[in-house]
Scaffold this active site. Structure first.
Site, PDB file in Angstrom:
ATOM      1  N   HIS A 157      47.485  51.267  30.625  1.00 49.97           N
ATOM      2  CA  HIS A 157      46.291  51.095  31.460  1.00 49.97           C
ATOM      3  C   HIS A 157      46.121  52.318  32.332  1.00 49.97           C
ATOM      4  O   HIS A 157      47.094  52.997  32.693  1.00 49.97           O
ATOM      5  CB  HIS A 157      46.395  49.830  32.321  1.00 49.97           C
ATOM      6  CG  HIS A 157      47.676  49.715  33.087  1.00 49.97           C
ATOM      7  ND1 HIS A 157      48.851  49.261  32.514  1.00 49.97           N
ATOM      8  CD2 HIS A 157      47.982  50.012  34.373  1.00 49.97           C
ATOM      9  CE1 HIS A 157      49.811  49.267  33.416  1.00 49.97           C
ATOM     10  NE2 HIS A 157      49.312  49.733  34.553  1.00 49.97           N
ATOM     11  N   ASP A 207      41.310  45.652  39.705  1.00 55.34           N
ATOM     12  CA  ASP A 207      42.720  45.412  40.003  1.00 55.34           C
ATOM     13  C   ASP A 207      42.830  44.276  41.016  1.00 55.34           C
ATOM     14  O   ASP A 207      42.085  44.224  41.994  1.00 55.34           O
ATOM     15  CB  ASP A 207      43.384  46.690  40.542  1.00 55.34           C
ATOM     16  CG  ASP A 207      44.893  46.618  40.501  1.00 55.34           C
ATOM     17  OD1 ASP A 207      45.500  47.379  39.728  1.00 55.34           O
ATOM     18  OD2 ASP A 207      45.471  45.789  41.246  1.00 55.34           O
ATOM     19  N   CYS A 217      46.754  41.843  27.351  1.00 59.42           N
ATOM     20  CA  CYS A 217      46.149  41.334  26.106  1.00 59.42           C
ATOM     21  C   CYS A 217      45.408  40.041  26.398  1.00 59.42           C
ATOM     22  O   CYS A 217      44.296  39.817  25.896  1.00 59.42           O
ATOM     23  CB  CYS A 217      47.207  41.095  25.043  1.00 59.42           C
ATOM     24  SG  CYS A 217      47.752  42.585  24.170  1.00 59.42           S
TER      25      CYS A 217
END
Ligand code: 5GP
Ligand code: ZN
Length: 113
Positions: free
Chosen positions: A99, A30, A7
């Site tokens: 995700h 990532d 978030c």
């Protein structure tokens, strides 16, 4: 959710290498890439895991797959790619904001460990 890493990344409160964003999703690199291309696609809405997909929020998942396909086209991932979701403990989920990993750029093995 205030205390959620992804978030915070979606709100820009924690820096990340964002490669795409719109009103529904954010895509960023990532931090610990497992392939030459390793992106994370997340909804801005805090959905803890795949186990929390429901009638109201499932349109976000379809949108994420559409964005993944468009990014794969842009990145010319003609040889293919893998989209992975790890769900909860046995799935290997370590960040509790849903995700999807987009992995590409090398031959990926199957089955996973
Ligand atoms: P999971 O194991 O939950 O499926 O995937 C979580 C992923 O988030 C891991 O691949 C990990 O490298 C990545 N990750 C964890 N913390 C951060 C961070 O602060 N920034 C970015 N860009 N990726 C992160
Ligand atoms: Zn969250």
């Amino acid at each position: 959710m205030t205390d959620c890493l992804f978030c915070k990344i979606a709100k820009g409160e924690i820096p990340s290498e964002i490669v795409y964003e719109d009103e529904k999703v954010v895509v960023f690199k990532d931090i610990n890439p497992q392939a030459p291309v390793h992106l994370l696609l997340i909804p801005r809405e805090h959905i803890p895991s795949a186990d929390d997909i429901n009638e109201e929020n499932s349109y976000l998942i379809g949108h994420i797959f559409l964005v993944a396909k468009r990014l794969a086209e842009e990145e010319k991932l003609d040889q293919g790619y893998r989209i992975v979701n790890n769900c909860k403990d046995h799935g290997g989920q370590t960040v509790d904001h849903i995700h999807f990993h987009l992995l590409a750029g090398r031959q990926l093995l199957w089955p996973p460990g």
